[in-house]
Motif scaffolding. Structure first.
Motif, short mmCIF file in Angstrom:
data_model
loop_
_atom_site.label_atom_id
_atom_site.label_comp_id
_atom_site.label_asym_id
_atom_site.label_seq_id
_atom_site.Cartn_x
_atom_site.Cartn_y
_atom_site.Cartn_z
N ILE A 159 31.21 1.95 31.80
CA ILE A 159 30.30 2.11 32.95
C ILE A 159 29.48 3.40 32.85
O ILE A 159 28.37 3.46 33.35
N PHE A 160 30.04 4.42 32.18
CA PHE A 160 29.33 5.70 32.07
C PHE A 160 27.99 5.53 31.35
O PHE A 160 27.07 6.32 31.54
N SER A 161 27.89 4.46 30.54
CA SER A 161 26.65 4.26 29.78
C SER A 161 25.47 3.92 30.68
O SER A 161 24.31 4.08 30.28
N SER A 162 25.74 3.46 31.90
CA SER A 162 24.64 3.21 32.83
C SER A 162 23.88 4.52 33.07
O SER A 162 22.66 4.54 33.23
N ARG A 163 24.63 5.63 33.08
CA ARG A 163 24.00 6.94 33.24
C ARG A 163 23.46 7.50 31.92
O ARG A 163 22.33 7.97 31.84
N THR A 164 24.30 7.42 30.86
CA THR A 164 23.90 8.09 29.62
C THR A 164 22.72 7.40 28.94
O THR A 164 21.90 8.06 28.31
N LEU A 165 22.62 6.07 29.09
CA LEU A 165 21.45 5.39 28.54
C LEU A 165 20.19 5.81 29.30
O LEU A 165 19.09 5.80 28.76
N GLY A 166 20.37 6.19 30.56
CA GLY A 166 19.26 6.76 31.31
C GLY A 166 18.90 8.14 30.79
O GLY A 166 17.73 8.45 30.56
N LEU A 167 19.92 8.96 30.52
CA LEU A 167 19.69 10.32 30.02
C LEU A 167 18.97 10.32 28.68
O LEU A 167 18.15 11.19 28.39
N THR A 168 19.29 9.33 27.85
CA THR A 168 18.67 9.28 26.52
C THR A 168 17.37 8.46 26.52
O THR A 168 16.81 8.19 25.46
N GLY A 169 16.92 8.09 27.71
CA GLY A 169 15.63 7.40 27.80
C GLY A 169 15.67 5.94 27.38
O GLY A 169 14.63 5.34 27.14
N GLU A 170 16.88 5.37 27.29
CA GLU A 170 16.98 3.99 26.81
C GLU A 170 17.11 2.96 27.93
O GLU A 170 17.15 1.76 27.67
N LEU A 171 17.26 3.43 29.17
CA LEU A 171 17.45 2.49 30.28
C LEU A 171 16.83 3.09 31.54
O LEU A 171 17.30 4.09 32.06
N ASP A 172 15.78 2.45 32.01
CA ASP A 172 15.10 2.88 33.23
C ASP A 172 16.03 2.88 34.44
O ASP A 172 16.91 2.03 34.53
N GLY A 173 15.74 3.75 35.38
CA GLY A 173 16.48 3.73 36.64
C GLY A 173 16.42 2.37 37.31
O GLY A 173 17.41 1.90 37.87
N ALA A 174 15.27 1.71 37.22
CA ALA A 174 15.10 0.40 37.86
C ALA A 174 15.93 -0.68 37.20
O ALA A 174 16.20 -1.73 37.80
#
Lengths: 324, 324
Positions: A230-245
């Protein structure tokens, strides 16, 4: 139309009360939804909780009962109304049990209207970690009623929701069921952990993000389980790989993917067929998500059942001899 | 005593700021704790967030700097102060990397006091699902500094907490790390789901209930994973098998047990030794819980490290040439 009424069926849960007037063969003649869930009853008089139930009952079907005239209509209810916090506790029946046995365990209340309310019991499974359901057993009966005898002989019934249930039916018996708190965990993670901070809400459903999350359980990283992935929901955001939306649907897919992977692992452990016939019951869009996640893991034999609650109430009333 | 001061070391996180005055060989000469975490700074002037950092910095070590006189003391900080929400972002270093490389990536701030503040970078791992840490890298360095070269050559370092980290160190390199949101998930489940409703809080730690929960991941029911097994905290209560007062420790053990089971499965998947040397860093009672759960799964080679943060800051300052 009222003349052919045969049964009043109530789906009485925690937050709402749905009422159905059923005619021959369980045809829905009329239906209504009221906000009077058992935790939200009208005008509770101090020291007399049953008054709130009586009021809600009257609003739900008082006119239907009156219209029936001198031949009283039977009334049946399923859901949390039969819990310890409900109107009257309908004691759990223990799994495994024959599907037809559910109608043998109804509790009754003599209401002030004169009508007797019959309440469907929940199910309790003691093997392994204990499990309970209340309301879903009726939907299971309803789904089975819509299937051929052969199909109903070996089927896995999924009821996604706040607490997803997976019910294994074999040879007309409820053999086993599992609970996954996926919906409630998703809500708690989204609203009350760091994962919610970077999520942007209100975006339309993104099937691609959902599929990406649902694939995590199948990846080599998936072995760490949901507490870690589940932490990847945040870390993929941090690395620019997953938009907040995209994060909400990603997290939803991730959790549902882990649920289905666990279900598969458990079936393998028990030597059960890897790709069973599956029937899904519940909110249409949620069932569609589950079907997508199931297919991703090779479970491509799932259909979505409709009207399972009212069909189940009809069937159980029949089993109980209320329709003679 | 001040005369022998060699380094000011700050552990500057989200909710608090710990300051250490270190002497020869990193001996702690003085220490203090302030509430000025980066999300809780004093007197933030509108439009000038750095003012809050300057004020906190002055309170933390202004007198130590002044007492040092004409030979300025080096100052180093680790933690969220180096995040994008901190005073200055210290860009992540990418894992795998040599442990000694962490001291090569310090960011600097020229503070108004005249002293230069050096900030330790966090670590980023891109392989598989991305992972980040900030602050824990310093504790890892501190724990390694307290070990023999041979022991430090192959060790798994566990940092239990809100977001538990498990860091694999091999041949003087940070080879890999994982994050488990166990602490935050536990808090969210307890406070914001149905599981909290039957929990009675404030009971003293019950090692037996904890062990019972920690054993679930090893049982045949454990294959369903935490999304499913957590429900047993409630259902064991419903069946009279688990007191409300025991449910919090049971749930804690259950989640930690799943975390450790996942860690073991992941090591097996990678062909790593099943019972590695383990060093735990963090809150003493939480480390004790983890050690109990580790032993239950046959991982009986765990010790608890003390003073990892201040030792790590000393070591990184040394690596960075601040102590020459």
């Amino acid at each position: 139309m009222q003349n052919s009424a045969r049964l009043i069926a109530l789906d009485w849960g925690t937050s709402s009360l749905r009422a159905y007037l059923l005619g021959e063969a369980g045809a829905v003649l009329d239906k209504r939804q009221l906000p009077w869930g058992i935790m939200n009853l009208p005008e509770i008089a101090a020291g007399d909780r049953s008054y709130g139930f009586e009021q809600a009952f009257k609003e739900a079907c008082g006119d239907w009962l009156a219209a029936a005239g001198s031949t009283p209509l039977p009334v049946i209810a399923a859901g949390m109304v039969g819990s310890a916090q409900g109107w009257r506790e309908a004691a759990y029946l223990e799994v495994p049990l024959p599907v037809a046995g559910i109608g043998q365990g109804l509790a009754t209340i003599a209401t002030r209207s004169g009508a007797t309310l019959h309440i469907v019991p929940g199910l309790l499974q003691r093997a392994g970690l204990p499990n309970v359901m209340r309301g879903e057993e009726t939907q299971v009966v309803g789904a089975l009623a819509g299937m051929s005898a052969r199909d109903a002989d070996d089927v896995l019934i999924g009821l996604p929701g706040t607490h997803s249930k997976w019910v294994r039916v074999q040879q007309n018996r409820i053999a086993h069921f599992d609970t996954f708190m996926t919906g409630e965990v998703y809500a708690a993670l989204s609203a009350h952990t760091i994962l919610g901070r970077t999520m942007q809400r209100g975006a339309p459903f993104n099937a691609e993000s959902f599929a990406r999350g649902a694939g995590v359980a199948l990846s080599s990283a998936g072995i760490n389980g949901p507490l870690s992935t589940i932490f990847s929901s945040r870390t993929l955001g941090l690395t620019g790989e997953l938009d907040g939306a995209a994060q909400a649907d990603y997290l939803s897919g991730l959790l549902i993917g882990h649920e289905i992977a666990a279900l598969r692992a458990s079936r393998a452990q028990q030597g059960l067929a890897p790709n069973p016939r599956i029937v899904l019951i519940g909110d249409e869009s949620l069932c569609a998500r589950y079907r997508q996640a199931l297919e991703l893991q090779g479970l491509d034999n799932a259909v979505i059942a409709a009207q399972a609650t009212e069909r189940g109430l009809w069937k159980i009333a029949q089993q109980a001899g209320l329709l003679t």
